[in-house]
Each structure stands twice: as C-alpha cells, then as structure tokens.
Design an enzyme around this catalytic site. Structure first.
Site, mmCIF file in Angstrom:
data_model
loop_
_atom_site.group_PDB
_atom_site.id
_atom_site.type_symbol
_atom_site.label_atom_id
_atom_site.label_comp_id
_atom_site.label_asym_id
_atom_site.label_seq_id
_atom_site.Cartn_x
_atom_site.Cartn_y
_atom_site.Cartn_z
ATOM 1 N N GLY A 134 59.212 34.028 39.146
ATOM 2 C CA GLY A 134 58.889 35.276 39.832
ATOM 3 C C GLY A 134 57.472 35.367 40.367
ATOM 4 O O GLY A 134 57.037 36.415 40.809
ATOM 5 N N ARG B 76 67.482 23.947 35.832
ATOM 6 C CA ARG B 76 66.183 23.475 35.358
ATOM 7 C C ARG B 76 66.201 23.512 33.835
ATOM 8 O O ARG B 76 67.060 24.169 33.241
ATOM 9 C CB ARG B 76 65.046 24.332 35.906
ATOM 10 C CG ARG B 76 65.174 25.762 35.530
ATOM 11 C CD ARG B 76 64.137 26.617 36.221
ATOM 12 N NE ARG B 76 64.450 28.007 36.005
ATOM 13 C CZ ARG B 76 63.888 29.008 36.652
ATOM 14 N NH1 ARG B 76 63.005 28.773 37.586
ATOM 15 N NH2 ARG B 76 64.206 30.239 36.395
ATOM 16 N N SER C 238 32.872 13.090 8.672
ATOM 17 C CA SER C 238 33.804 14.100 9.164
ATOM 18 C C SER C 238 33.109 14.813 10.316
ATOM 19 O O SER C 238 32.034 15.397 10.135
ATOM 20 C CB SER C 238 34.158 15.086 8.050
ATOM 21 O OG SER C 238 34.996 16.085 8.585
ATOM 22 N N TYR D 177 41.963 11.089 9.975
ATOM 23 C CA TYR D 177 42.639 12.374 9.758
ATOM 24 C C TYR D 177 42.008 13.478 10.596
ATOM 25 O O TYR D 177 40.871 13.355 11.071
ATOM 26 C CB TYR D 177 42.615 12.774 8.275
ATOM 27 C CG TYR D 177 41.245 13.111 7.740
ATOM 28 C CD1 TYR D 177 40.727 14.406 7.845
ATOM 29 C CD2 TYR D 177 40.451 12.137 7.127
ATOM 30 C CE1 TYR D 177 39.460 14.714 7.365
ATOM 31 C CE2 TYR D 177 39.191 12.435 6.636
ATOM 32 C CZ TYR D 177 38.696 13.737 6.768
ATOM 33 O OH TYR D 177 37.459 14.048 6.302
ATOM 34 N N CYS E 99 36.779 18.043 11.195
ATOM 35 C CA CYS E 99 37.115 19.312 10.551
ATOM 36 C C CYS E 99 36.687 20.517 11.389
ATOM 37 O O CYS E 99 36.778 21.652 10.956
ATOM 38 C CB CYS E 99 36.533 19.385 9.147
ATOM 39 S SG CYS E 99 34.735 19.273 9.114
ATOM 40 N N ARG F 223 62.629 29.522 49.700
ATOM 41 C CA ARG F 223 62.036 29.785 48.379
ATOM 42 C C ARG F 223 60.936 28.795 48.072
ATOM 43 O O ARG F 223 60.956 27.656 48.523
ATOM 44 C CB ARG F 223 63.073 29.588 47.262
ATOM 45 C CG ARG F 223 64.253 30.492 47.304
ATOM 46 C CD ARG F 223 65.239 30.020 46.221
ATOM 47 N NE ARG F 223 66.579 30.470 46.528
ATOM 48 C CZ ARG F 223 67.145 31.533 45.983
ATOM 49 N NH1 ARG F 223 66.489 32.231 45.105
ATOM 50 N NH2 ARG F 223 68.360 31.885 46.306
ATOM 51 N N MET G 76 56.002 33.482 42.833
ATOM 52 C CA MET G 76 55.774 33.275 44.267
ATOM 53 C C MET G 76 56.917 33.888 45.062
ATOM 54 O O MET G 76 57.831 34.467 44.502
ATOM 55 C CB MET G 76 55.587 31.801 44.538
ATOM 56 C CG MET G 76 54.225 31.344 44.040
ATOM 57 S SD MET G 76 53.849 29.685 44.512
ATOM 58 C CE MET G 76 55.109 28.797 43.655
ATOM 59 N N LYS H 104 62.305 22.680 41.650
ATOM 60 C CA LYS H 104 63.550 23.168 42.245
ATOM 61 C C LYS H 104 64.103 22.178 43.268
ATOM 62 O O LYS H 104 65.286 21.823 43.243
ATOM 63 C CB LYS H 104 63.278 24.522 42.902
ATOM 64 C CG LYS H 104 64.512 25.262 43.289
ATOM 65 C CD LYS H 104 64.174 26.639 43.847
ATOM 66 C CE LYS H 104 63.604 27.538 42.758
ATOM 67 N NZ LYS H 104 63.126 28.819 43.285
ATOM 68 N N HIS I 46 63.154 39.447 33.516
ATOM 69 C CA HIS I 46 61.772 38.968 33.550
ATOM 70 C C HIS I 46 61.132 39.068 32.169
ATOM 71 O O HIS I 46 60.542 38.120 31.652
ATOM 72 C CB HIS I 46 60.981 39.779 34.571
ATOM 73 C CG HIS I 46 59.540 39.388 34.669
ATOM 74 N ND1 HIS I 46 58.562 40.038 33.958
ATOM 75 C CD2 HIS I 46 58.940 38.393 35.349
ATOM 76 C CE1 HIS I 46 57.397 39.463 34.219
ATOM 77 N NE2 HIS I 46 57.600 38.463 35.069
HETATM 78 C C1 PEP Z 1 31.735 22.310 12.539
HETATM 79 O O1 PEP Z 1 30.567 22.518 12.856
HETATM 80 O O2 PEP Z 1 32.559 21.796 13.277
HETATM 81 C C2 PEP Z 1 32.210 22.676 11.187
HETATM 82 C C3 PEP Z 1 33.424 22.387 10.797
HETATM 83 O O3 PEP Z 1 31.373 23.419 10.420
HETATM 84 P P1 PEP Z 1 31.119 24.982 10.602
HETATM 85 O O4 PEP Z 1 32.130 25.492 11.536
HETATM 86 O O5 PEP Z 1 31.251 25.545 9.238
HETATM 87 O O6 PEP Z 1 29.721 24.990 11.121
#
Ligand code: PEP
Ligand code: MG
Length: 891
Positions: free
Chosen positions: A106, A350, A774, A861, A841, A97, A108, A27, A466
């Site tokens: 809202g 803002r 992975s 990836y 993953c 303020r 503070m 502000k 709000h």
């Molecule tokens: C992990 O362990 O990150 C994974 C992807 O395998 P899971 O969650 O199936 O153990």
C-alpha cells in the site's frame, strides 16, 4: 544498463523469470514465474527498476528505446486478448502498478481500469452484457485513481462528489447508486479535475498509460514510501518496476468475485488454505476493509458464506493452484485472485508475511513434508520475529471484562491507553505512555502511529486488511474488524452498546483470541512451542558462536539460561551497589579520605557482594560467569540530597560540610573519560581486592556444595597492558589466598574488556598476560566515533535521516570503522596467544547483523540481554549458513 527495458508475460510464456527480482521487482518477477509454471495470469509486461532510477535521476525522462519496447509489448497483450487498448467496442483495459524488490504494501500508487474514456465506457458496458452500472463505476474509479495518483487531486474531493450525489439522490451506500448516478459522478469528477488542475482528464488511452507509468515511477520517492523504507531498512536506491497488465474484473456482476488468500494460516501456521473473498467486488475492496470479507473455506469464527460453498468448482481449481505454488516456491504464499464471469485469474503471489509462531510451524512442517531441508528452515526465521514469540500473553486466570470481539489479526497481548489518531499515538508514546491505537481502519499514513502503539484495534477490515498485514509484519498485537465498535473521532471515544471508552482510558486487546477488554488485564510471559524448541535444536547444531548473557542478578541469569544462554558474558558489579543499604556503604567508601576509611566501608560491602555472586554461580551451575570489576565513574554514586549527605557524615564521623566538600572535589567535567574502569582499581586497589575476595570466597563456598563454578574476572577499560598487569596481579594474589584458606581449588581466568581504541591497537601486548578479551562495543563505538553514548541521540536521528550514517552505530555495529578495530584486536591478540578466548558483551551482541560480523571475524562468543539470547543463537546459525555464500567484506 542493458538495452532491454520491457519484459512481456502471458499465455504461458514470459521474458523474465522469478529470479529477476532486482530488475522486475517482486511482483513482476512473480508474474513472469507464475506464467512460466502454467498458472492463469492475465497477460502484460513489466518495465524494469533500472528505468525508475533513470527516470528519477533524469527529471522524468526515459532511456531511449523504452517507448518502442512498450508499444511492442502492448501489441503482444492485444493479440493474446483479441482486442486492443482504445478499442471502443470491447476495450482492453489495464492495471498499472508499482512493484519493488521488497514488498511495500500500500505504499506506492496504482491505477486501474486504464484505457476507459467517454466512448469506450459504452463498449465496456456492452461487453459486460449491457451492465452500464458496472462500466460507469469502472470509469469513475479510473478518473478517481488517475486524478489522485497522476494529477495529484486529493482523495477527499472525490469522496465529497460521491457524498453529494448520494445526498441528492437519497442513496445510502455506494452499492445503491445506479448507472445514471455514476454518470453524474463521472461528469462531476471531470469538472473537478479541470478546475483543480486546469487540464481535462485525458481521453487518449495512450496518454493515460504514460501518465500512469510516470506517476508510479515517481511514487517511489513519495514521503510515505520513503518512511516505510526507513522503518523497514529497505535501501532507497533500488527503484520500483511498473507492471502493466490486462485487467480482469471481479465486479462484473454474477459469477464474478475477488479474493486474497494465504496458502497456509498466517497467524497459526496451520496447513489449511486461508483467505477471504468478496463477490462482485474489485481487489482493493477486500484489503481496504470497507466491506467485511467472507472466508474462502468455512471457518469456525465466521458464519458468512464461503467460496467453497458458493463456487465449488473454482475453489477446487484454486486448491490445485495453491498446491502448485507451494511446491514451486517451497514457501507459504500470499495470493490475489479474481474470478471474472466464472473464469479464475491469478493476479499475484508472493511470500506471505506471518507471525513468528506461524513461521516456526510452517518451517518445521515444510521440513516434514520434504519441501525444504533443516538449513532452509533455519534461514526462513527472521531473528526479529523471535521477538514476537517472546512477547507476553494474558494470564489465563486474569480477570477480564470483554467488551467486544474482533478478528485475531496479529497475536500477542497489549495493554494501553486509547488514542484515536496516529499522530496522538506517536505523541503519547514519545511521552513514555503505552497506547492502543483505535481506528475505523488504518491506512499507510498511519504507519508511524502503528509503530509507536503497543497494539492496534480497528472496527472494520478483515485478516488481510492493512492493519492486520502491517501489524503482523511489525510483530505487533492487533485486533481487526471489531464491528461492535462505534468509533467517533470527533468526540474521541468509542462505544460498544452503551459503554463509552474515552481517549486516555485503559483497554487490553488480545491479538490471539480477538478479545477487546476494558482496563488493564494482567499479562504473563510467553511459553515457547514445541516447534520453537525443535528449530532451536537445529540452530544449536549449526552455529559455532557461543551465546552468553549479560546478567547481574540470579533471576536474570535463570531467565537467560532458560533462553539457552551458555554462561554469563558480563555481570556488571556496580548495579549491585545501588540497592538499599549498599549505596550508603558505597558512598562512605568513595568519600572516605583515607585507605583505612575506604577499607571500613568495603568491609560492609564484602558480604553483600559475596552473597550476590553465590546466587549467580548457583543459577549458572556448570557454566562460565564473567564478572567485571567496578566500572562507572564515581560521580554516579555521589550523594545529592541533604539527607544522604547527613547520613554519610554520621557514618564517617565527619561534618556534613566536609562530606559536601569531598563530593564536590570528585565531580568531573567529562566523567565517561574520567576516573572510571580500571583507573579506580589502580588508584584504590582495595576496591579490586574486596571484589576479588567476594568473587573467590563465593566461588569456593558454592564449589564446596558441589556446584561447578568457572569464574572469569574481567578488568574494564584498559588502554595499556600495564593497567591490566597491575590489576591481574591483585586478583591472582587474592584468589590464591582465598583458595588456600578455604582449601578449595577453583579454575578461573583473568581477562579484560577491550573497549578503548588504544587497547585494540596494542592487543598483542595485552594478550601476553590476558586470558580472554571481551569487546565492550558500547564504549568502543563511543570512543571510536567520539559520539557520547548519552548525548548522541540529539543528532543521530538527523544524521540517519540525512544519510550521514546508515543507522545507529550503538544499535548495529559500524563494521567499516569499529569493526576494523575489533578485527585488528583479534588478529593481534591471537597472534600472541592462538587460544585466546574472545567475546563481545556490548549491546551489539544481540543484534543479528552484528552477530554475523562477530562470527565472521572468529569470535568465540557473543553476550546479550536475556531476551535476546534466542535471537543471537539464531543469528549465529544463520551466519554459518551465510558463510558459504559470501564473506562480510563482499557484502
Ligand atoms: C561496553 O562498553 O560495551 C560494555 C559492555 O560496558 P558498559 O556498557 O557497561 O560500559
Ligand atoms: Mg564499557
């Protein structure tokens, strides 16, 4: 800390600039910037956030020099305004303020009309053309706010005083009260303060000023501000600035008004001025939702008079300021303005909160208008906002009984059981129920309940109330200002005409149309707009990281592909074993006590697995598919019910007692660290053989039909290179056999999950033969911290609240610890094989902050659940744009 603590602004000059947000808060920085660009801002000064931190750490003391600097800044304002604080004839009044680095609506405290006392109230009345009513109303507002904020007298006591006076004087509304009535209120307020605090309301305006400044600094640490910061991941050590600014009045009778507006429509993104105003009112009246505000431009959904029609000259000025602000800030602004006696003052600007839909439209439009470039457009979308776009809406043809209609405050569709308090919303949601929080209006205390609810419905308040602002920020469906609702908290029901809806009954609310419907209305998945696709094209051009998905079925694979997944990064084959008949075959397999018995059961599973893989390969035609061999501990498949035991005994031609004995023998004390992952394939190679056969037979079969398949077989949970090598040999042997038999060549890879800390440490040895890594960051987090994935919920909340952890490491990667292992593994692996393909993953693959880290350490990836694919794509592009600014180590 520098020696300058106080920053003046006014009359076109400002000590600060818009860039000084850390020190002046959002502000304060904006007030300085607006002043600099020639927008009419009432003069004032900002006390920096460094003073707040000092104040908090030194038990309410100020650094030396602050008092002197405030006195000097006050003088400047007095000279601009031509009057002074404490002047009894034409008193100069102030607002005090808070203003933190990040907007905390809202959360503070604020004190208005500061400077009034028993004498100057008369001066104010004279200055307002003899309007005593206005002056005494201002004075009572000051005592009420000061009493609440500085002297900590609960608000309800003040409300009781007003209610008593109204009753005694037979008045219904606040607006019915006369000057004499307000005088009566003031004198009762003063008595109330004396009796509650043992002190008189301070008459000296300078005492008032310092009381208010201290209270605002203290409000940084009040519980609702702390909760808000926790919910929004705002650090606690930023502090708030205090803005002291000359008051201007929107409630000085005719020709005065107040309003809030967005420079574009915050719900749809349309490039049209969008806001609300109230004649003869103070700012908080608009946002508090007590009176229903009127539109600033004529609008189809309102027949109330617009500002454009009522005050055309002021409206034109406002339009010009709107253009100037957008050109300067290059983003949609959320502004507050006040008109005092026909003079327009801007109180605040803002960056405006907006729905995801609006965010895309505004970003794309601004690129077209030449205000920003494509990169900036990508930066402007918050990955979490994408979640909103992916939310459901009601099916067009779904049957609906519309009970009432309110304002479409925050889009989406929500279906849930009605509750009437934030506490109930939290309780019911914790029990796994979907709830709609129904309130007359919401206040910051309701934050927890709003967060827990599926949707929010209020009877009062406008698009900037709000409820509306907070719901939009949360990406939560909200219908506000639904005036037809008669809400009765005591009876726990609401009425619309004769229809009564009780607590626990189902309703559906449409935040896009404003409809409130009884019962459960069918929802459908969202359709993504053209603006979404345009921006995501830019995103894909920008990012380096590929984004895959974790999917175990053809259906999930298709959904993910539509969201832009570029392959499957994890197909958990065990999920396929739980369906119908399969679980029996699986149980037979694990409970057989000979290889022969296991092979007989696996024979039943083979065609089912093959069919699953064929479906997935077809859905992912042309894209890589990573299939992981069986991973979970066998105990997950053990039969518990007597029926299952008998059925298996029959198939195995064994006695039920024998099956029970074998099942008992497989029970482990610590299954997550037990017989699971690659350990299963090593002790029972026939399982891995069967899975490899199913994968390659499926690949060959679909390949013959012209489908392009790229299977990547993944071995889970290795800790030594030997584990990998043994299973790789099996897979390669089976793959070559199958391809020879089927007379088809399929390109494939054999790689491994890296999810045990030891695997990171010996990644160079693993990389000698593994063709890809992975990271399984779920298990890697579990084993690095030694926190059970399944049980850590019990202490993680405490750990986060007490600051032991910054956040949940299973949600957002612990860069400092687990991240180090990831980085080391990449370095060691690529040291042996520079072309080693590396991905992730674990759940972190869909978490924006973690995606940035994975980008920075050079992964190829990330793989995440289908609905998070767009979020990961965006985060990956933003990581590229961030790269030029800093490396993750610097941040
Ligand atoms: C992990 O362990 O990150 C994974 C992807 O395998 P899971 O969650 O199936 O153990
Ligand atoms: Mg795992």
């Amino acid at each position: 800390m520098s020696d300058k603590y106080v920053y003046s602004f006014g009359a076109g000059k400002a000590d600060g600039t818009g860039k000084m947000r850390d020190l002046l808060g959002g502000k304060g920085a904006n007030l300085a910037e607006m002043t600099r660009i020639g927008v009419p801002v009432p003069p004032g000064f900002t006390i920096g956030t460094d003073v707040c931190l000092y104040y908090s750490r030194h038990h309410g003391r100020y650094p030396g020099g602050v008092k002197r600097q405030v006195a000097a800044a006050l003088k400047k304002v007095e000279s601009i305004m031509g009057t002074s604080l404490g002047d009894t004839g034409d008193p100069l009044l102030f607002s005090v303020r808070s203003g933190a680095r990040f907007s905390m609506p809202g959360m503070m405290d604020t004190v208005l009309n500061l400077g009034l006392n028993d004498r100057s109230v008369k001066g104010l009345a004279a200055a307002a053309g003899g309007d005593e009513r206005f002056a005494w109303d201002c004075y009572r507002r000051l005592i009420q706010m000061y009493g609440g904020v500085v002297l900590e007298v609960e608000g309800e006591h003040f409300e009781e005083v007003i209610a008593k006076v109204k009753k005694k004087r037979k008045k219904k509304l606040d607006t019915d009260l006369t000057a004499d009535n307000w005088k009566e209120v003031v004198s009762a307020y003063k008595k109330l303060i004396r009796s509650r605090t043992g002190r008189a309301f301070p008459q000296d305006p300078h005492d008032q000023l310092w009381g208010a400044i201290g209270a605002v600094f203290s409000s940084w640490d009040n519980p609702r501000a702390v909760t808000y910061r926790e919910l929004n991941s705002i650090p606690h050590d930023l502090g708030t600035a205090v803005n002291v600014q000359a008051m201007v009045y929107g409630n000085m009778g005719e020709g005065s008004a107040t309003g809030v507006a967005f420079t574009r429509n915050p719900a749809t993104g349309e490039n049209l001025f969008y806001g609300e105003w109230l004649p003869n009112a103070q700012g908080e009246d608009v946002v508090a939702g007590i009176r229903t505000p009127m539109p600033i431009r004529p609008r189809a959904d309102s027949d109330l008079p617009s500002l454009k029609e009522q005050m055309p000259a002021i409206y034109d000025k406002l339009e010009r300021i709107r253009a100037r602000l957008e050109k300067h800030y290059r983003d949609m602004q959320d502004i507050e303005f006040t008109i005092q006696g026909g003079h327009l003052w801007m109180l605040q600007t803002r960056t405006g909160k907006r729905t995801a839909h609006a965010a895309f439209k505004i970003a794309i439009d601004m690129v077209k208008e030449g205000l920003i470039d494509q990169e900036e457009a990508i930066r402007r979308i918050e990955p979490a906002q994408l979640d909103q776009l992916l939310h459901p809406s009601f099916k067009e043809k779904a049957e609906r009984t519309v009970l009432a209609r309110g304002l479409p405050a925050s889009p989406g569709a929500a279906v849930g059981q009605v509750v009437f308090s934030a506490a109930d919303a939290e309780k019911w949601a914790a029990d796994g129920r979907d709830v709609i929080l129904v309130r007359l209006e919401t206040s910051p205390e309701d934050i927890g309940g709003m967060d827990a609810a599926r949707g929010i419905l209020t009877a009062r308040g406008g698009m900037t109330s709000h409820a509306a602002v907070v719901a939009r920020g949360m990406g939560k469906c909200c219908v506000a200002g639904c005036e037809a609702l008669e809400v009765d908290y005591k009876k726990k029901h609401f009425k619309v005409g004769k229809k009564v809806v009780k607590q626990g009954q189902w309703i559906s609310i449409d935040g896009t149309s404003g409809e409130v419907m009884s019962g459960k209305v069918e929802t459908s998945d969202p359709e993504l707009s053209g603006d979404y696709h345009t921006l995501m094209k830019w995103v894909d051009k920008t990012r380096r990281l590929k984004v895959r998905t974790n999917a175990d079925t053809p259906e999930d694979s298709r959904v993910a592909r539509n969201f832009g997944a570029e392959g499957i990064g994890l197909c958990r084959t065990e999920h396929m074993f739980f369906e119908g008949e399969r679980i029996n075959a699986m149980r037979e397999m694990i409970l057989a006590d000979t290889e022969e018995g296991r092979r007989a059961a696996l024979k039943k599973l083979l065609p089912m697995q093959r069919r699953d893989f064929e479906g997935i390969f077809k859905a992912m035609d042309g894209l890589p598919v990573t299939i992981r061999l069986l991973d979970p501990p066998l105990h997950e498949f053990l039969p518990h019910e007597e029926d299952a035991v008998k059925a298996i005994a029959k198939s195995l031609k064994a006695k039920p007692s024998e099956v029970r004995r074998r099942a008992k023998a497989l029970v482990e004390f610590n299954p997550m660290l037990g017989h699971r992952g690659c350990r299963l394939g090593i002790t029972y190679p026939e399982i891995s053989e069967m899975q490899a056969r199913a994968i390659f037979e499926a690949a060959c079969n679909v390949s013959k039909k012209g489908i392009k398949v790229f299977p990547e077989v993944m071995i889970p949970l290795i800790g030594t290179e030997h584990e990998f090598n043994i299973l790789q040999d099996i897979i390669v042997r089976v793959a070559e056999q199958v391809m020879k038999r089927k007379k088809v060549k399929v390109k494939y890879l054999v790689g491994t999950m890296i999810e045990i800390p030891r695997a990171c440490l010996v990644a160079d040895k693993v990389a000698e033969r593994a063709e890809f890594f992975s990271y399984g960051t779920n298990d890697l987090t579990q084993m690095t911290y030694g926190y059970s994935r399944d049980d850590s919920g019990r202490f993680l909340t405490d750990y986060i609240e007490s600051g032991v952890l910054r956040g949940d490491p299973f949600q957002s990667l612990d860069i400092e610890g687990v991240g180090q292992l990831v980085e080391l593994g990449v370095k060691l692996g690529r040291g042996i094989n520079p072309k080693l393909k590396v991905g992730v993953c674990g759940e972190h693959g869909g978490d924006p902050e973690s995606v940035t880290f994975f980008h920075n350490v050079g992964l190829d990836y990330v793989s995440c659940s289908p609905y998070r694919v767009p979020i990961a794509r965006l985060a990956a592009a933003q990581a590229v744009l961030e790269e030029s600014r800093a490396t993750w180590r610097d941040r």
